[in-house]
Scaffold this motif. Structure first.
Motif, PDB file in Angstrom:
ATOM      1  N   TYR A   6      32.125 -85.234  68.768  1.00 52.40           N
ATOM      2  CA  TYR A   6      30.934 -86.040  68.526  1.00 52.40           C
ATOM      3  C   TYR A   6      29.923 -85.348  67.632  1.00 52.40           C
ATOM      4  N   ALA A   7      29.889 -84.070  67.642  1.00 54.88           N
ATOM      5  CA  ALA A   7      28.795 -83.330  66.985  1.00 54.88           C
ATOM      6  C   ALA A   7      29.368 -82.288  66.019  1.00 54.88           C
ATOM      7  N   ARG A   8      30.143 -82.758  65.068  1.00 59.31           N
ATOM      8  CA  ARG A   8      30.812 -81.833  64.143  1.00 59.31           C
ATOM      9  C   ARG A   8      29.824 -80.969  63.357  1.00 59.31           C
ATOM     10  N   VAL A  63      21.063 -79.353  75.118  1.00 62.55           N
ATOM     11  CA  VAL A  63      19.995 -79.969  74.313  1.00 62.55           C
ATOM     12  C   VAL A  63      20.612 -80.812  73.207  1.00 62.55           C
ATOM     13  N   ILE A  64      21.658 -80.303  72.589  1.00 62.04           N
ATOM     14  CA  ILE A  64      22.340 -81.055  71.530  1.00 62.04           C
ATOM     15  C   ILE A  64      22.948 -82.329  72.090  1.00 62.04           C
ATOM     16  N   VAL A  65      23.489 -82.249  73.271  1.00 65.25           N
ATOM     17  CA  VAL A  65      24.118 -83.409  73.893  1.00 65.25           C
ATOM     18  C   VAL A  65      23.127 -84.559  74.010  1.00 65.25           C
ATOM     19  N   GLU A  66      21.869 -84.235  74.235  1.00 68.55           N
ATOM     20  CA  GLU A  66      20.844 -85.280  74.353  1.00 68.55           C
ATOM     21  C   GLU A  66      20.717 -86.096  73.069  1.00 68.55           C
ATOM     22  N   TYR A  92      23.140 -87.207  71.289  1.00 60.00           N
ATOM     23  CA  TYR A  92      24.318 -88.042  71.088  1.00 60.00           C
ATOM     24  C   TYR A  92      24.557 -88.938  72.299  1.00 60.00           C
ATOM     25  N   PRO A  93      23.965 -90.131  72.282  1.00 58.88           N
ATOM     26  CA  PRO A  93      24.114 -91.027  73.436  1.00 58.88           C
ATOM     27  C   PRO A  93      25.575 -91.388  73.708  1.00 58.88           C
ATOM     28  N   ASP A  94      26.386 -91.523  72.654  1.00 58.37           N
ATOM     29  CA  ASP A  94      27.802 -91.853  72.867  1.00 58.37           C
ATOM     30  C   ASP A  94      28.514 -90.739  73.619  1.00 58.37           C
ATOM     31  N   LEU A  95      28.144 -89.513  73.314  1.00 52.85           N
ATOM     32  CA  LEU A  95      28.761 -88.372  73.989  1.00 52.85           C
ATOM     33  C   LEU A  95      28.404 -88.382  75.470  1.00 52.85           C
ATOM     34  N   LYS A  96      27.150 -88.669  75.772  1.00 52.96           N
ATOM     35  CA  LYS A  96      26.726 -88.695  77.178  1.00 52.96           C
ATOM     36  C   LYS A  96      27.455 -89.786  77.959  1.00 52.96           C
ATOM     37  N   ALA A  97      27.872 -90.845  77.244  1.00 48.23           N
ATOM     38  CA  ALA A  97      28.566 -91.949  77.902  1.00 48.23           C
ATOM     39  C   ALA A  97      30.068 -91.686  78.049  1.00 48.23           C
ATOM     40  N   ASP A  98      30.599 -90.711  77.336  1.00 45.78           N
ATOM     41  CA  ASP A  98      32.029 -90.408  77.385  1.00 45.78           C
ATOM     42  C   ASP A  98      32.411 -89.868  78.771  1.00 45.78           C
TER      43      ASP A  98
END
Length: 194
Positions: A60-62, A113-116, A118-124
């Protein structure tokens, strides 16, 4: 002969003071080793989870390569420190171990902090499962460290009380253990900015 008799009486007196503490100090040392094993196990669990977490986030966060690299490097640094019995007996090595684990915690905090972002990542679902496992592991680490500190306190106290300190000084030669301490700067509350 008189000197020998005085020496024998002295030894007899020492060991007659409600036991010499030999067995208790040995039991306390074993408790410290067992508690340390729990700490090692918790840190190993965290170390095992991190590569999976990094791989999920990479998808998600390349472009967040710097943080992902810092997490990977922190894990590698932790891996270079041998977790052995000698670590407990060497305050300098213990300090290095504690510092490496602190760097790992810091890198994981930056990752969260980075995860915040990326909403799609949090939903994975995979990420959420890994995040829950990591949160549980961090709690296990905290509990294991607290238990370790408590057993170190009991052990260190048993080395200092009478008559144990005499038994230790002349017979066992056990050394006090270092407890986990707060990281430098922990006295300041973190600032949250949006």
């Amino acid at each position: 002969m008189k000197k020998f008799l005085m020496y024998a009486v002295f030894v007899l007196l020492i060991f007659s003071f409600s036991g010499c503490g030999y067995n208790k100090m040995q039991a306390n040392e074993e408790s410290v080793k067992a508690a340390w094993g729990d700490v090692e196990s918790s840190y190993q669990r965290r170390s095992d989870l991190i590569p999976n977490l990094v791989e999920v986030v990479k998808g998600y966060a390349r472009h967040e390569k710097e943080v992902l690299t810092s997490v990977t490097e922190a894990r590698a640094k932790v891996g270079t420190i041998q977790m052995s019995k000698d670590l407990l007996n060497n305050p300098e090595a213990f300090s290095r171990f504690q510092e490496a684990q602190s760097e790992m915690s810091s890198a994981l905090s930056r990752l969260m902090v980075i995860v915040e972002r990326y909403p799609d990542l949090k939903a994975d679902q995979n990420f959420r499962d890994l995040q829950h496992q990591l949160e549980g592991t961090e709690n296990r680490i905290n509990v294991a460290r607290s238990r370790y500190n408590k057993t170190v306190e009991v052990y260190n106290t048993s080395l200092r009380i009478f008559p144990n300190f005499i038994t230790n000084k002349y017979l066992l030669h056990l050394t006090p253990r270092e407890p986990f301490k707060a990281e430098a700067g922990a006295e300041k509350a973190p600032q949250v900015k949006f």
